[in-house]
Structures are given as C-alpha cells and as structure tokens.
Scaffold this active site. Structure first.
Site, PDB file in Angstrom:
ATOM      1  N   ILE A   1     -13.451   0.599  -0.907  1.00 33.86           N
ATOM      2  CA  ILE A   1     -14.888   0.876  -0.788  1.00 33.86           C
ATOM      3  C   ILE A   1     -15.121   1.963   0.259  1.00 33.86           C
ATOM      4  O   ILE A   1     -14.690   1.813   1.410  1.00 33.86           O
ATOM      5  CB  ILE A   1     -15.670  -0.387  -0.363  1.00 33.86           C
TER       6      ILE A   1
ATOM      7  N   LYS B   1     -12.273  -5.746  11.185  1.00 32.87           N
ATOM      8  CA  LYS B   1     -13.099  -4.823  10.387  1.00 32.87           C
ATOM      9  C   LYS B   1     -14.523  -4.774  10.942  1.00 32.87           C
ATOM     10  O   LYS B   1     -15.145  -3.704  10.989  1.00 32.87           O
ATOM     11  CB  LYS B   1     -13.094  -5.268   8.929  1.00 32.87           C
TER      12      LYS B   1
ATOM     13  N   VAL C   1       0.834  -1.204   0.000  1.00 31.33           N
ATOM     14  CA  VAL C   1       0.000   0.000   0.000  1.00 31.33           C
ATOM     15  C   VAL C   1       0.874   1.262   0.000  1.00 31.33           C
ATOM     16  O   VAL C   1       0.617   2.207  -0.766  1.00 31.33           O
ATOM     17  CB  VAL C   1      -0.967   0.007   1.210  1.00 31.33           C
TER      18      VAL C   1
ATOM     19  N   LYS D   1      -6.251  -1.848  10.489  1.00 32.74           N
ATOM     20  CA  LYS D   1      -7.453  -2.301  11.216  1.00 32.74           C
ATOM     21  C   LYS D   1      -7.097  -3.053  12.483  1.00 32.74           C
ATOM     22  O   LYS D   1      -7.829  -2.982  13.474  1.00 32.74           O
ATOM     23  CB  LYS D   1      -8.342  -3.179  10.338  1.00 32.74           C
TER      24      LYS D   1
HETATM   25  N1  LIG Z   1      -2.547  -4.896   1.202  1.00 31.75           N
HETATM   26  C1  LIG Z   1      -3.848  -4.623   1.261  1.00 31.75           C
HETATM   27  O1  LIG Z   1      -4.611  -5.011   0.377  1.00 31.75           O
HETATM   28  C2  LIG Z   1      -4.417  -3.822   2.392  1.00 31.75           C
HETATM   29  C3  LIG Z   1      -5.743  -3.397   2.329  1.00 31.75           C
HETATM   30  C4  LIG Z   1      -6.282  -2.644   3.383  1.00 31.75           C
HETATM   31  C5  LIG Z   1      -5.488  -2.332   4.470  1.00 31.75           C
HETATM   32  N2  LIG Z   1      -4.198  -2.773   4.501  1.00 31.75           N
HETATM   33  C6  LIG Z   1      -3.401  -2.406   5.672  1.00 31.75           C
HETATM   34  O2  LIG Z   1      -2.377  -1.527   5.235  1.00 31.75           O
HETATM   35  C7  LIG Z   1      -1.221  -1.696   6.052  1.00 31.75           C
HETATM   36  C8  LIG Z   1      -0.034  -2.035   5.153  1.00 31.75           C
HETATM   37  O3  LIG Z   1      -0.330  -3.226   4.452  1.00 31.75           O
HETATM   38  P1  LIG Z   1       0.585  -3.739   3.245  1.00 31.75           P
HETATM   39  O4  LIG Z   1      -0.217  -4.741   2.524  1.00 31.75           O
HETATM   40  O5  LIG Z   1       1.153  -2.584   2.500  1.00 31.75           O
HETATM   41  O6  LIG Z   1       1.726  -4.493   4.054  1.00 31.75           O
HETATM   42  P2  LIG Z   1       3.226  -4.768   3.597  1.00 31.75           P
HETATM   43  O7  LIG Z   1       3.748  -5.826   4.484  1.00 31.75           O
HETATM   44  O8  LIG Z   1       3.311  -4.939   2.128  1.00 31.75           O
HETATM   45  O9  LIG Z   1       3.939  -3.378   3.934  1.00 31.75           O
HETATM   46  C9  LIG Z   1       4.270  -2.966   5.231  1.00 31.75           C
HETATM   47  C10 LIG Z   1       5.653  -2.342   5.130  1.00 31.75           C
HETATM   48  O10 LIG Z   1       5.944  -1.711   6.354  1.00 31.75           O
HETATM   49  C11 LIG Z   1       7.281  -1.972   6.665  1.00 31.75           C
HETATM   50  N3  LIG Z   1       7.485  -1.854   8.104  1.00 31.75           N
HETATM   51  C12 LIG Z   1       7.020  -2.667   9.061  1.00 31.75           C
HETATM   52  N4  LIG Z   1       7.447  -2.257  10.262  1.00 31.75           N
HETATM   53  C13 LIG Z   1       8.196  -1.167  10.038  1.00 31.75           C
HETATM   54  C14 LIG Z   1       8.924  -0.310  10.894  1.00 31.75           C
HETATM   55  N5  LIG Z   1       8.973  -0.503  12.211  1.00 31.75           N
HETATM   56  N6  LIG Z   1       9.587   0.729  10.332  1.00 31.75           N
HETATM   57  C15 LIG Z   1       9.563   0.929   8.996  1.00 31.75           C
HETATM   58  N7  LIG Z   1       8.886   0.145   8.144  1.00 31.75           N
HETATM   59  C16 LIG Z   1       8.222  -0.902   8.670  1.00 31.75           C
HETATM   60  C17 LIG Z   1       7.537  -3.371   6.163  1.00 31.75           C
HETATM   61  O11 LIG Z   1       8.915  -3.590   5.964  1.00 31.75           O
HETATM   62  C18 LIG Z   1       6.739  -3.379   4.865  1.00 31.75           C
HETATM   63  O12 LIG Z   1       7.514  -2.975   3.770  1.00 31.75           O
HETATM   64  C19 LIG Z   1      -1.578  -2.782   7.053  1.00 31.75           C
HETATM   65  O13 LIG Z   1      -2.069  -2.198   8.233  1.00 31.75           O
HETATM   66  C20 LIG Z   1      -2.704  -3.535   6.348  1.00 31.75           C
HETATM   67  O14 LIG Z   1      -3.560  -4.195   7.243  1.00 31.75           O
HETATM   68  C21 LIG Z   1      -3.649  -3.491   3.497  1.00 31.75           C
HETATM   69  N1  LIG Z   2      -5.893  -9.307   3.771  1.00 27.45           N
HETATM   70  C1  LIG Z   2      -6.984  -8.435   3.541  1.00 27.45           C
HETATM   71  C2  LIG Z   2      -6.479  -7.154   2.928  1.00 27.45           C
HETATM   72  C3  LIG Z   2      -7.434  -6.031   3.064  1.00 27.45           C
HETATM   73  O1  LIG Z   2      -7.588  -5.635   4.373  1.00 27.45           O
HETATM   74  C4  LIG Z   2      -8.002  -9.087   2.629  1.00 27.45           C
HETATM   75  O2  LIG Z   2      -7.730 -10.159   2.081  1.00 27.45           O
HETATM   76  O3  LIG Z   2      -9.090  -8.572   2.466  1.00 27.45           O
HETATM   77 NA    NA Z   3     -12.839   1.482   2.869  1.00 30.84          NA
END
Ligand SMILES: NC(=O)c1ccc[n+]([C@@H]2O[C@H](COP(=O)([O-])OP(=O)(O)OC[C@H]3O[C@@H](n4cnc5c(N)ncnc54)[C@H](O)[C@@H]3O)[C@@H](O)[C@H]2O)c1
Ligand SMILES: N[C@@H](CCO)C(=O)O
Ligand code: NA
Length: 438
Positions: A141, A210, A21, A110
């Site tokens: 959404i 969620k 993200v 979340k």
């Molecule tokens: N991927 C999705 O579809 C999605 C959808 C909705 C919400 N989210 C939420 O978004 C957030 C990020 O998700 P993501 O999928 O990008 O995860 P990800 O694991 O791809 O990215 C997280 C990044 O944060 C870095 N990180 C972790 N701890 C750290 C620290 N102490 N200092 C610096 N960097 C650090 C990690 O190295 C990693 O690169 C999460 O809270 C997740 O629940 C993700």
């Molecule tokens: N792991 C979550 C990402 C979005 O929060 C999913 O599959 O819906």
């Molecule tokens: Na949303």
C-alpha cells in the site's frame, strides 16, 4: 528522457537478504530488467545478493553466482543497497556503511526504522543520499509516500488503521469460524501468514513499529517504538469476538496516531495499538483476511483511505521496486528525495490522555438494584452511559447475567478508575473485558 552526458548508464544494485521479500525483489529485477531500465534511464544491474548460507535451497530465479556471505564487501561496491534481511544488527551497520560509501538505501525494515530511524535519516542526509522505506509500512500500500510527500502541505490530524496482516487474518478467522485464538494462529502459521515465532505480530510489536513510523511522518515529530502504547491480541477469546458480533461490532487490532492535548493544554501526539471494537458498518470492519487499510484525516484533504495487501513477498516487492526506481532516477537525473522532517518536535503524550468510547463487559449477580449500583459507579467518575445490554447467564438461586455497558467518549483515566470501582462492587463477579470502541 533527456539525460546529461555524465548521467550513469548503469547502477549497481546490492540486495541484502534473500528470503520471502528478497527473492521477489530479485525476480522483478531479473524479469522486468528492460522495463525498469526504460523507466529509470539506467540499467539496474544486480551485482550481488547477500545471504547467510550459500548452500540453502533457493528459487531458480536467483543466480547462484551472485550470492555472497560477505555483505560488507557487497555494500562497498553498490550504488543502491536494498536491505531485506530484517532485524537490528547487522542491518543497521550495513545501512550506515552503505550511506557512508555514498550509496542510496531502500529498506523494508520497520523494526530498524522504529528503533534507529533518526540516526539513519541523519546519516543519509549528511551523505547526500536517499533512504526510502515504503515497504516498511503496510507492504504494497502506498502510504509512506502519500504521508511524507503528497500531504506535506496539509496538517494531518489522525492516522488510524489495520497495519498488521497476520493479526487481521487471525481475528477475521476467529470472527468467521468461532475458533479460539490458538487455533486461528495455528491456521495462520499453516498458511504462511504468521511466522514460526509469531510474537512480533500477535503482541502488536510489528503494528507498533509501523504506527511509530507513520506518526513520525504525519506529525513531523520523532516517535519511537517505545513511545507507542501497545496491546496485542493474545488476551482475546472466542467469547470476546462473539460479543463483538452480538453488539454490532467487529474486533480489529487498530493502530491510532493522533494529535491530542496534554494536561496543561499543550499540543502533543498520542500513538497506540490496541484491539478495538469497530462498528460493523465502518469500512475498517470489512477489511478481511490478511489485508491492511489505513485512514488519514487531514485538515484540508479531509478523510483519505488506503487499502491493499500489507504483507507477502510479491506485494512487498512492489513497494521496494517503486522505491528503487525513485532513488535510481535521482542518481540518473540528479536531486534527492525528502529528508527527515521532525521540526514540529511535539511531545509524545502518555496513553492516559486518550479519549474514546468504551465497551465494558461484566458478569454480575442477577438481582434487583445491581444495574443501579453499577450505573452509580460510572456516574461518580462522570462517565456517561450510551447503552446497556443485559443477558441472563444462569437462573435460580445463583442467578447471574452478562452486562455490556457502552460509554460515551470518556478520558481513559476516568474509565480506569471507574472499572476499578465497578470491580470492587460485591454484586460484580468479574470484569470480563474493557475494549475501546471506534
Ligand atoms: N514478509 C513480508 O510480508 C514483509 C512485509 C513488509 C516488510 N517486510 C520486512 O522485510 C524484511 C524481510 O522480510 P522477509 O519476510 O523477507 O524475511 P525472511 O526471514 O523471509 O528473509 C530474511 C532473509 O535475510 C537473511 N539474513 C538475515 N540476516 C542475514 C545476514 N546477516 N546476512 C545475510 N542474510 C541474512 C535470512 O537468512 C533470510 O533469508 C524484514 O525487515 C520484514 O520486516 C516483510
Ligand atoms: N508480519 C507482517 C508483515 C508485514 O509487515 C504482517 O503480518 O503484516
Ligand atoms: Na507501504
């Protein structure tokens, strides 16, 4: 827009975490800079991206000169902090540090909100800054804002839906291919939907977090992750999915948050995540692949449905950027977004108060009188039968059959007692599954 002379012309944006993200948020901040500035009334200047490793391979859109491993120092020089690293710590401390410094926060986390939301909302409120989290529920959404703001004048009765993309992909793939759970999870991992450790998704923790957030917003009441009755998809088999289809249903992992009554008639809320049989003609049955959909039922508005991509870098970044523009506009124009609303303070009821239709699948002896004895066990608990379907399994001396009983709406406690009584009958070889029906 007409700006006051002391409105800031530049806002310093810090992004914490540069994964799936974070990278897409940085991309839009860079490629849409002029458009975002025009919409906000100030330039959104990315002043740093906190990462774990400076040397890791990254998308070229991320300027390496902006990377830092010192997230705390970065937070101290930002006007808006965008937390996208996930997990509880250090995310929690950094969000608190940000609001103490007077920065507004946008987060997609979340897990953090479902565990520590109230402390974070209070800290933001006390500091007079915004805490926005549209991306935390159902990704792209718009659902947090509609429930928190658009429906703030209505009374929400129930929120239900598919809020985890990974498990929806897995169940959809089992439905279309007939594959077992392990193969479908492996496929979801290969396509990048499920993480290497898919526990949070398949065990229902992600959906439960969620559900807790949505319930808190919908019912103006604090609901935490531990308040959510949770069952994931790990116990489901190819046969469960096949039988769902044979009886005109599709198996979905549903999150349900609703108003309900406690034993003494007092008002409360019930929040649960569980595999559920959705009638094939219901709109939720048509939510395929990794899509999400949320239904909201409100007193005055009636039924509302929200559908779209609940996961993935770019869709989630859309929600993050929407929040970022909102909180940045408040900085430019003055004012502040909504604060925590928990005045209703309703008790969270235990799951035993739930009422639903159920489908009970049994393996029974195939001989005279079996159906009558099973029906009697249900009648004893006042659980009314809606339909029965019997299919032979084996013939001859050891004849057996699959019995699928669908009940009318019954209290879950009566259903549990009934299932125990049915299981104890000598003609019942096995209770194969008990699933709620939407
Ligand atoms: N991927 C999705 O579809 C999605 C959808 C909705 C919400 N989210 C939420 O978004 C957030 C990020 O998700 P993501 O999928 O990008 O995860 P990800 O694991 O791809 O990215 C997280 C990044 O944060 C870095 N990180 C972790 N701890 C750290 C620290 N102490 N200092 C610096 N960097 C650090 C990690 O190295 C990693 O690169 C999460 O809270 C997740 O629940 C993700
Ligand atoms: N792991 C979550 C990402 C979005 O929060 C999913 O599959 O819906
Ligand atoms: Na949303």
């Amino acid at each position: 827009m007409v700006l006051s002379p002391d409105a800031p012309s530049v806002l310093r944006i810090a992004v914490l975490g540069c994964g799936v993200v974070g990278t897409e948020v940085v991309r839009r901040l860079v490629t849409e800079a002029d458009e975002l500035a025009a919409r906000t009334g100030a330039k959104l200047e990315l002043v740093g991206v906190a990462v774990r490793s400076l040397d890791a391979e990254r998308d070229p859109v991320v300027d390496r000169a902006l990377l830092t491993t010192d997230a705390e120092a970065l937070v101290a020089r930002a006007d808006v902090v965008v937390e996208l690293m996930g997990g509880i710590e250090p995310a929690r401390s950094l969000v608190l540090r940000a609001v103490e410094h007077g920065a507004s926060v946008v987060t997609a986390n979340k897990a953090l909100l479902a565990q520590d939301g109230p402390a974070l909302y209070q800290a933001a409120d006390a500091a007079g800054v915004d805490l926005y989290f549209e991306a935390a529920v159902a990704g792209a959404i718009p659902i947090v804002r509609p429930v928190r703001e658009s429906l703030a004048g209505d009374t929400v009765q129930r929120v239900l839906g598919i809020v985890n993309g990974t498990t929806n992909y897995v169940l959809d793939s089992m439905t279309t291919t007939g594959d077992g759970l392990d193969e479908a999870v492996a496929e979801a991992q290969a396509l990048g939907y499920a993480e290497a450790d898919p526990t949070a998704d398949v065990e229902g923790y992600d959906a439960a977090a969620k559900a807790a957030i949505l319930a808190s917003l919908a019912f103006h009441t604090r609901v935490a992750l531990d308040d959510v009755e949770r069952a994931g998809i790990t116990g489901l088999t190819a046969q469960d999915v096949e039988w769902a289809g044979r009886t005109g249903h599709v198996l979905k992992l549903l999150a349900v948050a609703e108003r309900a009554q406690g034993d003494d008639g007092t008002a409360g809320v019930l929040v649960r995540v569980q595999p559920t049989l959705v009638p094939a003609e219901h709109p939720l049955a048509g939510v395929r692949q990794a899509f999400n959909a949320v239904f909201v039922e409100a007193e005055a508005a009636g039924e509302l449905m929200f559908y779209g991509r609940g996961a993935g870098g770019a869709p989630t970044a859309s929600a993050v950027l929407g929040d970022l523009v909102s909180v940045a506009r408040h900085r430019v124009l003055g004012g502040k977004g909504p604060v925590e609303s928990s005045h209703a303070d309703l008790p969270v009821l235990d799951a035993g108060h739930a009422r639903s239709r159920y489908q009970v699948r049994l393996e029974v002896d195939d001989r005279p009188g079996v159906l009558a004895r099973v029906a009697h066990a249900l009648a004893d608990q006042h659980v009314s039968i809606e339909s029965v379907r019997q299919t032979p399994r084996a013939t001859g001396d050891d004849a057996s059959a699959t019995l699928v009983i669908t009940t009318h709406t019954a209290p879950v406690r009566a259903l549990r007692t009934t299932v125990d009584a049915v299981a104890a009958l000598d003609v019942v070889r096995r209770v194969v599954s008990v699933l709620p029906v939407l």
